[in-house]
Every structure is written in structure tokens, then in C-alpha cells.
Design an enzyme around this catalytic site. Structure first.
Site, PDB file in Angstrom:
ATOM      1  N   TYR A  94       0.839  -1.201   0.000  1.00  0.00           N
ATOM      2  CA  TYR A  94       0.000   0.000   0.000  1.00  0.00           C
ATOM      3  C   TYR A  94       0.873   1.250   0.000  1.00  0.00           C
ATOM      4  O   TYR A  94       2.027   1.218   0.427  1.00  0.00           O
ATOM      5  CB  TYR A  94      -0.945   0.026   1.213  1.00  0.00           C
ATOM      6  CG  TYR A  94      -0.269   0.212   2.556  1.00  0.00           C
ATOM      7  CD1 TYR A  94       0.008   1.493   3.041  1.00  0.00           C
ATOM      8  CD2 TYR A  94       0.077  -0.876   3.357  1.00  0.00           C
ATOM      9  CE1 TYR A  94       0.618   1.675   4.275  1.00  0.00           C
ATOM     10  CE2 TYR A  94       0.679  -0.702   4.587  1.00  0.00           C
ATOM     11  CZ  TYR A  94       0.952   0.578   5.042  1.00  0.00           C
ATOM     12  OH  TYR A  94       1.556   0.757   6.262  1.00  0.00           O
ATOM     13  N   CYS A  95       0.290   2.352  -0.489  1.00  0.00           N
ATOM     14  CA  CYS A  95       0.890   3.678  -0.355  1.00  0.00           C
ATOM     15  C   CYS A  95      -0.094   4.532   0.430  1.00  0.00           C
ATOM     16  O   CYS A  95      -0.892   4.000   1.199  1.00  0.00           O
ATOM     17  CB  CYS A  95       1.241   4.274  -1.710  1.00  0.00           C
ATOM     18  SG  CYS A  95      -0.177   4.533  -2.821  1.00  0.00           S
ATOM     19  N   PHE A  96      -0.055   5.848   0.263  1.00  0.00           N
ATOM     20  CA  PHE A  96      -0.904   6.684   1.111  1.00  0.00           C
ATOM     21  C   PHE A  96      -2.383   6.509   0.801  1.00  0.00           C
ATOM     22  O   PHE A  96      -3.203   6.299   1.690  1.00  0.00           O
ATOM     23  CB  PHE A  96      -0.505   8.154   0.995  1.00  0.00           C
ATOM     24  CG  PHE A  96      -1.289   9.043   1.920  1.00  0.00           C
ATOM     25  CD1 PHE A  96      -1.141   8.927   3.292  1.00  0.00           C
ATOM     26  CD2 PHE A  96      -2.188   9.968   1.427  1.00  0.00           C
ATOM     27  CE1 PHE A  96      -1.873   9.724   4.164  1.00  0.00           C
ATOM     28  CE2 PHE A  96      -2.929  10.770   2.289  1.00  0.00           C
ATOM     29  CZ  PHE A  96      -2.770  10.652   3.662  1.00  0.00           C
ATOM     30  N   GLY A  99      -2.877   4.845  -4.614  1.00  0.00           N
ATOM     31  CA  GLY A  99      -2.834   5.414  -5.955  1.00  0.00           C
ATOM     32  C   GLY A  99      -1.558   5.101  -6.704  1.00  0.00           C
ATOM     33  O   GLY A  99      -1.125   3.937  -6.773  1.00  0.00           O
ATOM     34  N   TYR A 124      -3.041   3.546   2.934  1.00  0.00           N
ATOM     35  CA  TYR A 124      -2.892   3.854   4.358  1.00  0.00           C
ATOM     36  C   TYR A 124      -4.078   4.635   4.897  1.00  0.00           C
ATOM     37  O   TYR A 124      -4.572   4.363   5.997  1.00  0.00           O
ATOM     38  CB  TYR A 124      -1.599   4.651   4.568  1.00  0.00           C
ATOM     39  CG  TYR A 124      -1.501   5.313   5.915  1.00  0.00           C
ATOM     40  CD1 TYR A 124      -1.029   4.614   7.022  1.00  0.00           C
ATOM     41  CD2 TYR A 124      -1.892   6.640   6.089  1.00  0.00           C
ATOM     42  CE1 TYR A 124      -0.954   5.220   8.265  1.00  0.00           C
ATOM     43  CE2 TYR A 124      -1.823   7.254   7.327  1.00  0.00           C
ATOM     44  CZ  TYR A 124      -1.344   6.538   8.411  1.00  0.00           C
ATOM     45  OH  TYR A 124      -1.280   7.149   9.637  1.00  0.00           O
TER      46      TYR A 124
END
Length: 369
Positions: A94-96, A99, A124
């Protein structure tokens, strides 16, 4: 390929391994258990790309990102992602927000390593919001009871003995008093909140609908309790734990002198550990000098210095009882007695440790949810 997921509940219930591809500065502000940081960009690269995005737009920022992360650097990071994916075939990345960054890592893993690896949709932010709502829902829907008592009466031991308790001090890695610091650092505020929420989630999944908490202030060391929970704690019923003064002194001696010295020595070595432990006790006492008053502080500080000298020389801890007894009689007990006056109408049971544990277990059996 496994599908990308929005099953946030199952990720936390099953302790699924997660790969966080955000920059280290983002990760250290807050992440989740069972997570490792394998960033797409480091902090400086992220800052440059962010500046480009603000000044020139998304396409320019993406192009700059590809320029910054290429060649040997890209290969190094790809190897780290590949190693995680192979070691954790049931994991996700995952990222923020789920995306571009997580999608780019997915693409590179597929193109350059032949690995299809799913991401967390929403990233996140979605996971964090889910845990925030988990805590809020528990405050709204569950029954809570607090364990109170004088310093050293063994409240932490009661919390540890119950399967429906939430260990606030454990999650904060701090004992909650002026002397509450541990040999290892406290978690970031967000990490503390996430750990607490996951604990709530897992216990509710097991059918727990009634939680036992230690009666705490809003701040546990540097960690703040979630506002909704703390506000609720101002009205929750209270069970008051009692113990003899001598037993309280011995418990504090064990926890804050004998065991804590060993803890410091395990973390930083014997010689440096004792020095750090000694400095910690003296700094903690100095931290309440204004509340103690100058004369009282000087008297207790002198006893503490003598106690530390004897402990360092031959391991004796007898003199430590002097400053512990003084703090209890002259500071902590009067303070707790004053605070208890405003809570007296909420006390539904009083007893020793065995009686309190028995009462709380019976309470849970009668009102499980």
C-alpha cells in the site's frame, strides 16, 4: 493473481503482512503492526516530486519520479519488493491512498520480476480511517469499566489477568506516571492508536462486548488516548483495587528498581544500562520538583542518590524503599485521595487483587455484551 483488497477487517484480524511503499518520513509518523517499509522513493526524492507536482502538474512529477528512481537504484528497490513478496505470498502492498505509488510498484514487480502482487485499495488512509471508526464504534456500542487504585496497588496485574482488558499502558509502552518511562521508546501517536484499535477489533471479533481499562489520564507518557474514549472514561463505572502499603512499596521496588534496571541493561548493556537507569530515576524525581516542594525534593533526592550508589556497588536495593515510601505518603497517596473524591459515586466495587479479578470476571459473565 490475487485481487486487490478492501477487506480491511480481515487484514488486521489475520495479521496479514503489509509492505508500505511510502517514504520513510511518512512511515515513521505512523503505520501498522506486521508492516515493513520498502519505499518507492526516499524522503528527498518524494520532496522533489511533490514540488514538481505543485509547480508543473502530475505528468511532470511522474516523469521526474522515473528519472530519480532508475538504473541501479531501481534494481535495488525492486529486489527489496521482490524479497518481501516471495517471503509473504499472502501479503499486500500500500501507499498513502492506494494510488500511483502502489500501482507503480505493482507494475514494476510484474514487468521486471514476473510477480503479481496485490495492493490495498485506498491505501494507508483507508486503513487508518477503518481503525479510527473501530475505536469510535466500540465507545458507542460496548460496555466499559475502569480499574482504579493507589500507586503500586497492582492495577497492571489485574489488567494482565483478564481476557477482556485493554492494556493502555502496554500499547503506549509507558507506565503512565512521572516514573513511567521504559528502556525502549514509546510508539508514535498514530501507532499507539492503531495498536489499541486492532486490540479492540480482535477482542470484539471473539465476542467481547465489555472492556476493562485502567483508570488513566488523557496522556500516557507522550501518547494521548483517543478523545472519544477518554471522554467516556469520565463517566464509566469504577472498581477500586486495594492493597497494603508495604505490598505497594515492594511492588514499586520490583517494577521500577529491580526489573527496570534489568530492562535498561538488556537494551544498552550492563555498564551503560545502569547509568541510564540511574539518570532516568533522578530525572523522573526532578520532573515533579515543583509539586514536591524544594525541601521535600532535596530530602528524597538525597535518599535516591545514596540508594543508587549502594545498588551500583553491591546490588543492594534496601535504601530505595526510603524514597519510595516518602513519595507514596507525601505525594502520590494524597493526590489520589483528592482525585478519588470526584469519582466516589462511580465506585461499584472495592477489594484486593483476587477479589477484584473475581468480580470483574463475574461482571463479564453476567453482562458479556
Amino acid at each position: 493473481m490475487r485481487d486487490n483488497t478492501q477487506h480491511y477487517r480481515e487484514l488486521f484480524l489475520d495479521d496479514i503482512p503489509l509492505m508500505d511503499v511510502r517514504a520513510p518520513v511518512e512511515y515513521h509518523k505512523g503505520a501498522f503492526p506486521n508492516t515493513v517499509n520498502r519505499p518507492l522513493m526516499n524522503d528527498i526524492e518524494r520532496q522533489k516530486v511533490g514540488t514538481s507536482y505543485k509547480q508543473h502538474g502530475q505528468q511532470a512529477a511522474i516523469a521526474l519520479g522515473h528519472e530519480l528512481v532508475c538504473g541501479a537504484l531501481k534494481a535495488e528497490r525492486l529486489a527489496a519488493w521482490k524479497a518481501f513478496a516471495e517471503a509473504n505470498p499472502n501479503g499486500y502492498l500500500y501507499c498513502f491512498r492506494g494510488g500511483l505509488r502502489s500501482q507503480i510498484v505493482q507494475q514494476w514487480l510484474k514487468q521486471d520480476a514476473g510477480i503479481d502482487y496485490p495492493r490495498v485499495i485506498g491505501g494507508y488512509k483507508a486503513l487508518r480511517n477503518f481503525l479510527f471508526e473501530t475505536t469510535r464504534a466500540a465507545v458507542d456500542e460496548c460496555d466499559f469499566v475502569l480499574v482504579g487504585g493507589l500507586t503500586g496497588c497492582g492495577k497492571t496485574e489485574v489488567i494482565a489477568a483478564l481476557d477482556n482488558s485493554l492494556d493502555l499502558e502496554g500499547h503506549a509502552n509507558h507506565r503512565g506516571s512521572s516514573f513511567g518511562r521504559r528502556a525502549t521508546p514509546q510508539p508514535a501517536q498514530i501507532d499507539f492508536e492503531n495498536r489499541l484499535a486492532i486490540d479492540i477489533l480482535k477482542k470484539r471479533h471473539r465476542g467481547v462486548g465489555q472492556f476493562v481499562l485502567e483508570d488513566e489520564g488523557r496522556i500516557v507518557g507522550s501518547c494521548s488516548l483517543p478523545l472519544e474514549l477518554y471522554q467516556g472514561m469520565q463517566g464509566y463505572p469504577l472498581v477500586w483495587l486495594e492493597d497494603a502499603f508495604e505490598q505497594r512499596v515492594e511492588r514499586i521496588l520490583r517494577d521500577y528498581v529491580i526489573d527496570l534496571r534489568s530492562e535498561f541493561e538488556r537494551v544498552v548493556g550492563v555498564e551503560e544500562g545502569f547509568a541510564a537507569f540511574s539518570a532516568y530515576l533522578q530525572k523522573s524525581l526532578a520532573g515533579i520538583v515543583k509539586r514536591l516542594g524544594g525541601e521535600r525534593y532535596q530530602r528524597l533526592a538525597a535518599i535516591l542518590v545514596q540508594a543508587l550508589e549502594e545498588q551500583g556497588r553491591d546490588g543492594s536495593v534496601d535504601t530505595h524503599r526510603g524514597w519510595i515510601e516518602g513519595l507514596l505518603k507525601e505525594y502520590y497517596d494524597p493526590m489520589y485521595a483528592f482525585q478519588r473524591q470526584s469519582k466516589e459515586d462511580r465506585v461499584e466495587f472495592r477489594g484486593n487483587q483476587a477479589e477484584v479479578i473475581g468480580y470483574l470476571r463475574q461482571r463479564q459473565a453476567l453482562r458479556p455484551s
